[in-house]
Scaffold this motif. Structure first.
Motif, PDB file in Angstrom:
ATOM      1  N   VAL A 179       0.864  -1.289   0.000  1.00  0.00           N
ATOM      2  CA  VAL A 179      -0.031  -0.176  -0.038  1.00  0.00           C
ATOM      3  C   VAL A 179       0.823   1.202  -0.149  1.00  0.00           C
ATOM      4  O   VAL A 179       1.843   1.318   0.832  1.00  0.00           O
ATOM      5  CB  VAL A 179      -0.786   0.023   1.198  1.00  0.00           C
ATOM      6  N   PRO A 180       0.774   2.069  -0.842  1.00  0.00           N
ATOM      7  CA  PRO A 180       1.495   3.295  -0.881  1.00  0.00           C
ATOM      8  C   PRO A 180       1.398   4.168   0.260  1.00  0.00           C
ATOM      9  O   PRO A 180       0.381   4.104   1.006  1.00  0.00           O
ATOM     10  CB  PRO A 180       1.146   3.966  -2.279  1.00  0.00           C
ATOM     11  N   LYS A 181       2.297   5.225   0.478  1.00  0.00           N
ATOM     12  CA  LYS A 181       2.120   6.276   1.490  1.00  0.00           C
ATOM     13  C   LYS A 181       0.738   6.907   1.205  1.00  0.00           C
ATOM     14  O   LYS A 181       0.189   7.223   0.045  1.00  0.00           O
ATOM     15  CB  LYS A 181       3.197   7.086   1.470  1.00  0.00           C
ATOM     16  N   ASP A 182       0.200   7.571   2.297  1.00  0.00           N
ATOM     17  CA  ASP A 182      -0.859   8.570   1.949  1.00  0.00           C
ATOM     18  C   ASP A 182      -2.128   8.030   1.392  1.00  0.00           C
ATOM     19  O   ASP A 182      -2.950   8.585   0.764  1.00  0.00           O
ATOM     20  CB  ASP A 182      -0.581   9.794   1.500  1.00  0.00           C
ATOM     21  N   ALA A 183      -2.582   6.513   1.762  1.00  0.00           N
ATOM     22  CA  ALA A 183      -3.526   6.100   0.927  1.00  0.00           C
ATOM     23  C   ALA A 183      -4.370   5.329   2.082  1.00  0.00           C
ATOM     24  O   ALA A 183      -4.251   5.186   3.006  1.00  0.00           O
ATOM     25  CB  ALA A 183      -2.874   4.529   0.271  1.00  0.00           C
ATOM     26  N   THR A 184      -5.786   5.095   1.370  1.00  0.00           N
ATOM     27  CA  THR A 184      -6.648   4.460   2.285  1.00  0.00           C
ATOM     28  C   THR A 184      -7.345   3.293   1.593  1.00  0.00           C
ATOM     29  O   THR A 184      -7.451   3.326   0.363  1.00  0.00           O
ATOM     30  CB  THR A 184      -7.929   5.444   2.403  1.00  0.00           C
ATOM     31  N   VAL A 185      -7.169   2.166   2.375  1.00  0.00           N
ATOM     32  CA  VAL A 185      -7.647   0.963   1.583  1.00  0.00           C
ATOM     33  C   VAL A 185      -8.888   0.243   2.441  1.00  0.00           C
ATOM     34  O   VAL A 185      -8.619   0.359   3.493  1.00  0.00           O
ATOM     35  CB  VAL A 185      -6.424  -0.103   1.423  1.00  0.00           C
ATOM     36  N   ILE A 186      -9.733  -0.277   1.830  1.00  0.00           N
ATOM     37  CA  ILE A 186     -10.831  -1.104   2.294  1.00  0.00           C
ATOM     38  C   ILE A 186     -10.987  -2.192   1.208  1.00  0.00           C
ATOM     39  O   ILE A 186     -10.699  -2.589   0.284  1.00  0.00           O
ATOM     40  CB  ILE A 186     -12.052  -0.277   2.315  1.00  0.00           C
ATOM     41  N   GLY A 187     -11.899  -3.268   1.756  1.00  0.00           N
ATOM     42  CA  GLY A 187     -12.381  -4.232   1.350  1.00  0.00           C
ATOM     43  C   GLY A 187     -11.597  -5.636   1.389  1.00  0.00           C
ATOM     44  O   GLY A 187     -10.687  -5.693   2.004  1.00  0.00           O
TER      45      GLY A 187
ATOM     46  N   ILE B 102      -7.270   0.295  -3.121  1.00  0.00           N
ATOM     47  CA  ILE B 102      -7.181   1.828  -2.639  1.00  0.00           C
ATOM     48  C   ILE B 102      -8.323   2.522  -3.188  1.00  0.00           C
ATOM     49  O   ILE B 102      -8.765   2.540  -4.092  1.00  0.00           O
ATOM     50  CB  ILE B 102      -5.722   2.294  -3.233  1.00  0.00           C
ATOM     51  N   VAL B 103      -8.922   3.164  -2.086  1.00  0.00           N
ATOM     52  CA  VAL B 103     -10.195   4.079  -2.361  1.00  0.00           C
ATOM     53  C   VAL B 103      -9.707   5.650  -2.199  1.00  0.00           C
ATOM     54  O   VAL B 103     -10.612   6.432  -2.589  1.00  0.00           O
ATOM     55  CB  VAL B 103     -11.156   3.741  -1.443  1.00  0.00           C
ATOM     56  N   LYS B 104      -8.703   5.843  -1.636  1.00  0.00           N
ATOM     57  CA  LYS B 104      -7.953   7.304  -1.580  1.00  0.00           C
ATOM     58  C   LYS B 104      -6.594   7.457  -1.551  1.00  0.00           C
ATOM     59  O   LYS B 104      -5.921   6.542  -0.928  1.00  0.00           O
ATOM     60  CB  LYS B 104      -8.501   7.927  -0.161  1.00  0.00           C
ATOM     61  N   LEU B 105      -6.132   8.212  -2.266  1.00  0.00           N
ATOM     62  CA  LEU B 105      -4.724   8.235  -2.636  1.00  0.00           C
ATOM     63  C   LEU B 105      -4.417   9.881  -2.509  1.00  0.00           C
ATOM     64  O   LEU B 105      -5.010  10.633  -3.364  1.00  0.00           O
ATOM     65  CB  LEU B 105      -4.239   7.574  -3.791  1.00  0.00           C
ATOM     66  N   ASP B 106      -3.310  10.246  -1.700  1.00  0.00           N
ATOM     67  CA  ASP B 106      -2.940  11.808  -1.527  1.00  0.00           C
ATOM     68  C   ASP B 106      -4.228  12.753  -1.601  1.00  0.00           C
ATOM     69  O   ASP B 106      -4.187  13.553  -2.175  1.00  0.00           O
ATOM     70  CB  ASP B 106      -2.141  11.902  -2.941  1.00  0.00           C
ATOM     71  N   GLY B 107      -5.188  12.132  -0.848  1.00  0.00           N
ATOM     72  CA  GLY B 107      -6.160  12.891  -0.513  1.00  0.00           C
ATOM     73  C   GLY B 107      -7.336  12.891  -1.860  1.00  0.00           C
ATOM     74  O   GLY B 107      -8.515  13.518  -1.420  1.00  0.00           O
ATOM     75  N   GLN B 108      -7.130  12.075  -2.772  1.00  0.00           N
ATOM     76  CA  GLN B 108      -8.071  12.116  -3.888  1.00  0.00           C
ATOM     77  C   GLN B 108      -8.670  10.951  -3.881  1.00  0.00           C
ATOM     78  O   GLN B 108      -8.261   9.839  -3.686  1.00  0.00           O
ATOM     79  CB  GLN B 108      -7.319  12.218  -5.168  1.00  0.00           C
ATOM     80  N   ARG B 109     -10.064  10.798  -4.178  1.00  0.00           N
ATOM     81  CA  ARG B 109     -10.723   9.621  -4.082  1.00  0.00           C
ATOM     82  C   ARG B 109     -10.516   8.601  -5.433  1.00  0.00           C
ATOM     83  O   ARG B 109     -10.406   9.213  -6.370  1.00  0.00           O
ATOM     84  CB  ARG B 109     -12.152   9.765  -4.156  1.00  0.00           C
ATOM     85  N   VAL B 110     -10.021   7.533  -5.307  1.00  0.00           N
ATOM     86  CA  VAL B 110      -9.601   6.655  -6.584  1.00  0.00           C
ATOM     87  C   VAL B 110     -10.432   5.406  -6.397  1.00  0.00           C
ATOM     88  O   VAL B 110     -10.889   4.947  -5.180  1.00  0.00           O
ATOM     89  CB  VAL B 110      -8.197   6.724  -6.693  1.00  0.00           C
ATOM     90  N   GLU B 111     -10.069   4.395  -7.243  1.00  0.00           N
ATOM     91  CA  GLU B 111     -10.293   2.859  -7.086  1.00  0.00           C
ATOM     92  C   GLU B 111      -9.308   2.284  -7.781  1.00  0.00           C
ATOM     93  O   GLU B 111      -9.395   2.065  -8.999  1.00  0.00           O
ATOM     94  CB  GLU B 111     -11.843   2.742  -7.569  1.00  0.00           C
ATOM     95  N   ILE B 112      -8.332   1.817  -6.854  1.00  0.00           N
ATOM     96  CA  ILE B 112      -7.390   1.028  -7.580  1.00  0.00           C
ATOM     97  C   ILE B 112      -7.063  -0.271  -6.969  1.00  0.00           C
ATOM     98  O   ILE B 112      -6.657  -0.237  -5.642  1.00  0.00           O
ATOM     99  CB  ILE B 112      -5.866   1.903  -7.286  1.00  0.00           C
TER     100      ILE B 112
END
Length: 189
Positions: A158-166, A171-181
């Motif tokens: 998991v990269p720095k400054d990320a939020t992961v779920i599931g 990854i659903v948030k990266l560097d403060g931006q919503r993403v789906e990775i």
């Protein structure tokens, strides 16, 4: 030596006072917080482990598991100011590395996959939050300032400054931006 123990205990108590609004009384924290007890037992067991007193370190570790419901292998490396909140069911494996200022809730597992030799548990960098029930498995890296959501199953870096779920985690948030990775698993090639 005694001064180092007092300084480390004071730092631990202050961490709990800072991060837990219910933790207002030093004596109450020392007497009733299983996360504090687990960390203190871990520090003793780790000293034994590092000085090749592995049997004694393992005995202390297992006593701590019985007394607190938190299992920390004496060979794990844990940085400063680890905050364990409602720690029952936490498992931290032998080759896990935990940085400074990590927050960990109950039922977190930092485990292996059962297949690898050598470094087989996760590395958790500084200022990471591991929410209730998450499983972080294998020789993977959770980057600084990241958050692992409740009950997430993480099998890749998991990269720095990320939020992961599931399950499996994405990854659903990266560097403060919503993403789906999706996270590329290191355990299933």
């Amino acid at each position: 030596m005694i001064n180092k123990i007092i300084a480390a205990t004071t730092e631990l108590i202050n961490t709990y006072k800072e991060k837990d609004p219910a933790a207002t009384n030093t004596l109450l924290i020392l007497m009733t917080y299983p996360g504090v007890h687990a960390i203190m037992y871990y520090r003793m067991a780790n000293v034994c482990w590092r000085h090749d007193l592995k049997f004694l370190g393992s005995v202390i570790s297992q006593f701590a598991r019985w007394a607190t419901g938190i299992e920390i292998h004496p060979g794990a490396e844990i940085g400063k100011r680890l905050f364990i909140d409602h720690g029952n069911g936490i498992v931290i494996g032998e080759t896990a590395i935990i940085g400074n200022d990590v927050v960990m809730f109950h039922q977190v597992t930092l485990g292996g996959t059962g297949k690898d030799k050598g470094k087989r548990h996760p590395t958790i960098e500084d200022n990471v939050m591991l929410c209730a029930g998450c499983k972080v498995l294998g020789n993977i890296l959770i980057g600084k300032n990241s958050k692992v959501g409740a009950n997430a199953v993480v099998l890749g870096d998991v990269p720095k400054d990320a939020t992961v779920i599931g399950c499996p985690a994405k990854i659903v948030k990266l560097d403060g931006q919503r993403v789906e990775i999706p996270i590329k698993s290191k355990t299933h090639k």
